[in-house]
Design a protein around this motif. Structure first.
Motif, PDB file in Angstrom:
ATOM      1  N   LYS A 219       0.837  -1.204   0.000  1.00 29.95           N
ATOM      2  CA  LYS A 219       0.000   0.000   0.000  1.00 29.95           C
ATOM      3  C   LYS A 219       0.875   1.260   0.000  1.00 29.95           C
ATOM      4  O   LYS A 219       0.590   2.227  -0.717  1.00 29.95           O
ATOM      5  CB  LYS A 219      -0.943   0.009   1.208  1.00 29.95           C
ATOM      6  CG  LYS A 219      -1.826   1.273   1.240  1.00 29.95           C
ATOM      7  CD  LYS A 219      -2.789   1.300   2.425  1.00 29.95           C
ATOM      8  CE  LYS A 219      -3.564   2.612   2.463  1.00 29.95           C
ATOM      9  NZ  LYS A 219      -4.490   2.691   3.593  1.00 29.95           N
ATOM     10  N   ASP A 220       1.947   1.221   0.828  1.00 27.81           N
ATOM     11  CA  ASP A 220       2.878   2.359   0.856  1.00 27.81           C
ATOM     12  C   ASP A 220       3.363   2.684  -0.552  1.00 27.81           C
ATOM     13  O   ASP A 220       3.372   3.837  -0.980  1.00 27.81           O
ATOM     14  CB  ASP A 220       4.101   2.042   1.725  1.00 27.81           C
ATOM     15  CG  ASP A 220       3.776   1.960   3.210  1.00 27.81           C
ATOM     16  OD1 ASP A 220       2.676   2.378   3.598  1.00 27.81           O
ATOM     17  OD2 ASP A 220       4.637   1.468   3.971  1.00 27.81           O
ATOM     18  N   ARG A 221       3.784   1.640  -1.268  1.00 30.53           N
ATOM     19  CA  ARG A 221       4.344   1.851  -2.608  1.00 30.53           C
ATOM     20  C   ARG A 221       3.288   2.397  -3.572  1.00 30.53           C
ATOM     21  O   ARG A 221       3.606   3.201  -4.448  1.00 30.53           O
ATOM     22  CB  ARG A 221       4.960   0.548  -3.136  1.00 30.53           C
ATOM     23  CG  ARG A 221       6.282   0.204  -2.444  1.00 30.53           C
ATOM     24  CD  ARG A 221       6.893  -1.109  -2.956  1.00 30.53           C
ATOM     25  NE  ARG A 221       8.180  -1.339  -2.332  1.00 30.53           N
ATOM     26  CZ  ARG A 221       9.361  -0.936  -2.811  1.00 30.53           C
ATOM     27  NH1 ARG A 221       9.394  -0.256  -3.948  1.00 30.53           N
ATOM     28  NH2 ARG A 221      10.485  -1.183  -2.177  1.00 30.53           N
ATOM     29  N   ARG A 222       2.053   1.971  -3.409  1.00 31.60           N
ATOM     30  CA  ARG A 222       0.980   2.505  -4.268  1.00 31.60           C
ATOM     31  C   ARG A 222       0.752   3.985  -3.984  1.00 31.60           C
ATOM     32  O   ARG A 222       0.556   4.780  -4.896  1.00 31.60           O
ATOM     33  CB  ARG A 222      -0.316   1.716  -4.064  1.00 31.60           C
ATOM     34  CG  ARG A 222      -0.307   0.325  -4.699  1.00 31.60           C
ATOM     35  CD  ARG A 222      -1.728  -0.222  -4.829  1.00 31.60           C
ATOM     36  NE  ARG A 222      -2.419  -0.351  -3.549  1.00 31.60           N
ATOM     37  CZ  ARG A 222      -2.334  -1.397  -2.741  1.00 31.60           C
ATOM     38  NH1 ARG A 222      -1.576  -2.435  -3.084  1.00 31.60           N
ATOM     39  NH2 ARG A 222      -3.012  -1.432  -1.605  1.00 31.60           N
ATOM     40  N   VAL A 223       0.788   4.348  -2.683  1.00 32.88           N
ATOM     41  CA  VAL A 223       0.582   5.748  -2.288  1.00 32.88           C
ATOM     42  C   VAL A 223       1.714   6.635  -2.822  1.00 32.88           C
ATOM     43  O   VAL A 223       1.489   7.783  -3.217  1.00 32.88           O
ATOM     44  CB  VAL A 223       0.478   5.871  -0.744  1.00 32.88           C
ATOM     45  CG1 VAL A 223       0.578   7.324  -0.290  1.00 32.88           C
ATOM     46  CG2 VAL A 223      -0.825   5.245  -0.250  1.00 32.88           C
ATOM     47  N   ILE A 224       2.917   6.087  -2.843  1.00 27.26           N
ATOM     48  CA  ILE A 224       4.070   6.868  -3.303  1.00 27.26           C
ATOM     49  C   ILE A 224       3.917   7.281  -4.769  1.00 27.26           C
ATOM     50  O   ILE A 224       4.362   8.364  -5.157  1.00 27.26           O
ATOM     51  CB  ILE A 224       5.385   6.072  -3.089  1.00 27.26           C
ATOM     52  CG1 ILE A 224       5.714   6.016  -1.590  1.00 27.26           C
ATOM     53  CG2 ILE A 224       6.552   6.717  -3.844  1.00 27.26           C
ATOM     54  CD1 ILE A 224       6.862   5.088  -1.240  1.00 27.26           C
ATOM     55  N   GLY A 225       3.245   6.454  -5.576  1.00 24.89           N
ATOM     56  CA  GLY A 225       3.098   6.737  -7.011  1.00 24.89           C
ATOM     57  C   GLY A 225       2.591   8.139  -7.323  1.00 24.89           C
ATOM     58  O   GLY A 225       3.281   8.936  -7.974  1.00 24.89           O
ATOM     59  N   PRO A 226       1.378   8.511  -6.850  1.00 26.96           N
ATOM     60  CA  PRO A 226       0.869   9.861  -7.133  1.00 26.96           C
ATOM     61  C   PRO A 226       1.673  10.960  -6.430  1.00 26.96           C
ATOM     62  O   PRO A 226       1.699  12.101  -6.898  1.00 26.96           O
ATOM     63  CB  PRO A 226      -0.572   9.824  -6.624  1.00 26.96           C
ATOM     64  CG  PRO A 226      -0.650   8.660  -5.701  1.00 26.96           C
ATOM     65  CD  PRO A 226       0.351   7.667  -6.190  1.00 26.96           C
ATOM     66  N   CYS A 227       2.339  10.614  -5.321  1.00 30.33           N
ATOM     67  CA  CYS A 227       3.206  11.608  -4.662  1.00 30.33           C
ATOM     68  C   CYS A 227       4.388  11.938  -5.571  1.00 30.33           C
ATOM     69  O   CYS A 227       4.773  13.107  -5.710  1.00 30.33           O
ATOM     70  CB  CYS A 227       3.705  11.080  -3.316  1.00 30.33           C
ATOM     71  SG  CYS A 227       2.388  10.807  -2.110  1.00 30.33           S
ATOM     72  N   GLN A 228       4.943  10.894  -6.186  1.00 28.46           N
ATOM     73  CA  GLN A 228       5.994  11.129  -7.177  1.00 28.46           C
ATOM     74  C   GLN A 228       5.453  11.950  -8.352  1.00 28.46           C
ATOM     75  O   GLN A 228       6.160  12.796  -8.899  1.00 28.46           O
ATOM     76  CB  GLN A 228       6.526   9.798  -7.711  1.00 28.46           C
ATOM     77  CG  GLN A 228       7.488   9.080  -6.782  1.00 28.46           C
ATOM     78  CD  GLN A 228       7.967   7.781  -7.416  1.00 28.46           C
ATOM     79  OE1 GLN A 228       7.194   6.825  -7.574  1.00 28.46           O
ATOM     80  NE2 GLN A 228       9.219   7.761  -7.806  1.00 28.46           N
ATOM     81  N   GLY A 229       4.191  11.682  -8.711  1.00 28.82           N
ATOM     82  CA  GLY A 229       3.564  12.442  -9.789  1.00 28.82           C
ATOM     83  C   GLY A 229       3.532  13.930  -9.474  1.00 28.82           C
ATOM     84  O   GLY A 229       3.810  14.768 -10.333  1.00 28.82           O
ATOM     85  N   LEU A 230       3.223  14.269  -8.223  1.00 30.24           N
ATOM     86  CA  LEU A 230       3.211  15.675  -7.807  1.00 30.24           C
ATOM     87  C   LEU A 230       4.613  16.283  -7.833  1.00 30.24           C
ATOM     88  O   LEU A 230       4.806  17.432  -8.239  1.00 30.24           O
ATOM     89  CB  LEU A 230       2.649  15.804  -6.386  1.00 30.24           C
ATOM     90  CG  LEU A 230       1.130  15.931  -6.233  1.00 30.24           C
ATOM     91  CD1 LEU A 230       0.778  16.020  -4.754  1.00 30.24           C
ATOM     92  CD2 LEU A 230       0.595  17.164  -6.967  1.00 30.24           C
ATOM     93  N   MET A 231       5.601  15.483  -7.389  1.00 31.57           N
ATOM     94  CA  MET A 231       6.985  15.965  -7.391  1.00 31.57           C
ATOM     95  C   MET A 231       7.466  16.220  -8.820  1.00 31.57           C
ATOM     96  O   MET A 231       8.123  17.227  -9.106  1.00 31.57           O
ATOM     97  CB  MET A 231       7.888  14.958  -6.677  1.00 31.57           C
ATOM     98  CG  MET A 231       7.609  14.864  -5.181  1.00 31.57           C
ATOM     99  SD  MET A 231       8.244  13.360  -4.414  1.00 31.57           S
ATOM    100  CE  MET A 231       9.981  13.723  -4.325  1.00 31.57           C
TER     101      MET A 231
END
Length: 344
Positions: A219-231
């Motif tokens: 789940k952590d890794r899935r959440v990181i995806g859109p966070c990377q998208g914002l970065m």
């Protein structure tokens, strides 16, 4: 006259010079420029400032050489040297004050910082001459003299107008954001433990640590995806803004100068926001903290894009990517929130 007495006498003008340098430096760092009533000649300002900084470099070199080997300068010669150095510094700082804020706040900040750098360099050189035996050239004195030269040489690299100054600010931001993106990508590519290098297992341990707080869950890794998208949207925004300023940035009207400064100021908030977001992604992941930082980052990017949209650097072609990035920010914000809410 004994050597000790001579040394004491010649140190007096040096101490007076040091006090004056520190006062001038503090005034430059904290003071305001003289506002220009009429037309300001930026080209003439640069010619005069570059000549003034060259004179400061030459005077600092003469001062350093005079105290690099025996015989020590007489008190009279010491006073002449320090007066000449002080005169060059006063001329230099006076020319700096010519630059009005109406030429752009970003430009003035960078010229101010470079001016303070020179003044600090000369002050440090005088301190070193005073603290070392006055008849020997120390490595510290050589280093301090080189420090003055280096600070003076910076003036050849300074942006010549506010548009160029804003491009320097944007370039710095792009570098910091790029580093943050690469760090999180590197951590994600590690097979298991992103903290392995930091915490270091004991050599005797063949088994990896059992502490799940140092690993990302699925789940952590899935959440990181859109966070990377914002970065990545942050990085794209800075790159596109740089191109827009380079192509359309105008320094001929007070309004456009002020808009460039607004773009520089809001852009400076991007890298701290990206850093905060990246840091909260490391395990153990606190979803409420991630959601808070995602919301802040998205709000900041929307604000940046709105300021770009309303500025003179945004033409029809720029509007296309502004709208695209606004959509990307909203998409990644919602996706991150949805993933965090799942199973909670």
């Amino acid at each position: 006259m004994s050597a000790d007495n001579s040394e004491g006498n010649v140190s007096v003008p040096l101490r007076n010079l040091l006090n004056s340098l520190q006062c001038i430096r503090d005034r430059v760092r904290d003071g305001e420029s003289n506002e220009s009533d009429g037309a300001f000649n930026l080209s003439n300002f640069w010619d005069t400032l570059n000549q003034a900084v060259k004179t400061v470099s030459q005077e600092a070199t003469k001062l350093s050489l005079a105290f690099s080997k025996p015989p020590l300068p007489s008190q009279q010669d010491g006073e002449k040297l320090t007066e000449s150095t002080l005169k060059s510094v006063l001329t230099f700082s006076t020319v700096y004050y010519w630059l009005p804020k109406s030429q752009g706040v970003s430009l003035r900040r960078q010229v101010r910082d470079a001016t303070v750098g020179v003044l600090e360099g000369v002050a440090q050189l005088v301190e070193v001459i005073l603290s070392a035996p006055l008849q020997s050239l120390t490595q510290e004195q050589l280093t301090s003299t080189g420090g003055v030269w280096s600070a003076c040489d910076q003036f050849a690299q300074l942006p010549q107008d506010n548009k160029a100054a804003v491009l320097v600010v944007l370039s710095d931001q792009i570098g910091v954001v790029k580093d943050a993106i690469e760090e999180i990508e590197q951590a994600l590519s590690e097979p298991q433990d992103p903290f392995n290098d930091v915490l270091g297992d004991d050599e005797e341990e063949d088994e990896p640590r059992g502490n799940q707080d140092t690993y990302w869950s699925e789940k952590d890794r899935r959440v990181i995806g859109p966070c990377q998208g914002l970065m990545k949207a942050s990085a794209a925004c800075l790159r596109k803004l740089t191109s827009a300023v380079r192509a359309n940035g105008d320094v001929t009207t007070p309004q456009n100068l002020a808009q460039l400064d607004d773009l520089a100021d809001i852009s400076k908030d991007i890298s701290p926001g990206v850093d905060d977001l990246a840091l909260c992604l490391y395990p153990p992941m606190d979803y409420s903290g991630v959601e808070s930082n995602v919301s802040k980052m998205a709000a900041l990017l929307k604000k940046v894009l709105e300021i770009i949209r309303c500025s003179h650097v945004c033409g029809e072609s720029e509007l296309t990517w502004v709208q695209f990035l606004e959509g990307a920010v909203e998409h990644n914000l919602q996706k991150a929130k949805d993933l965090i809410q799942q199973d909670s």
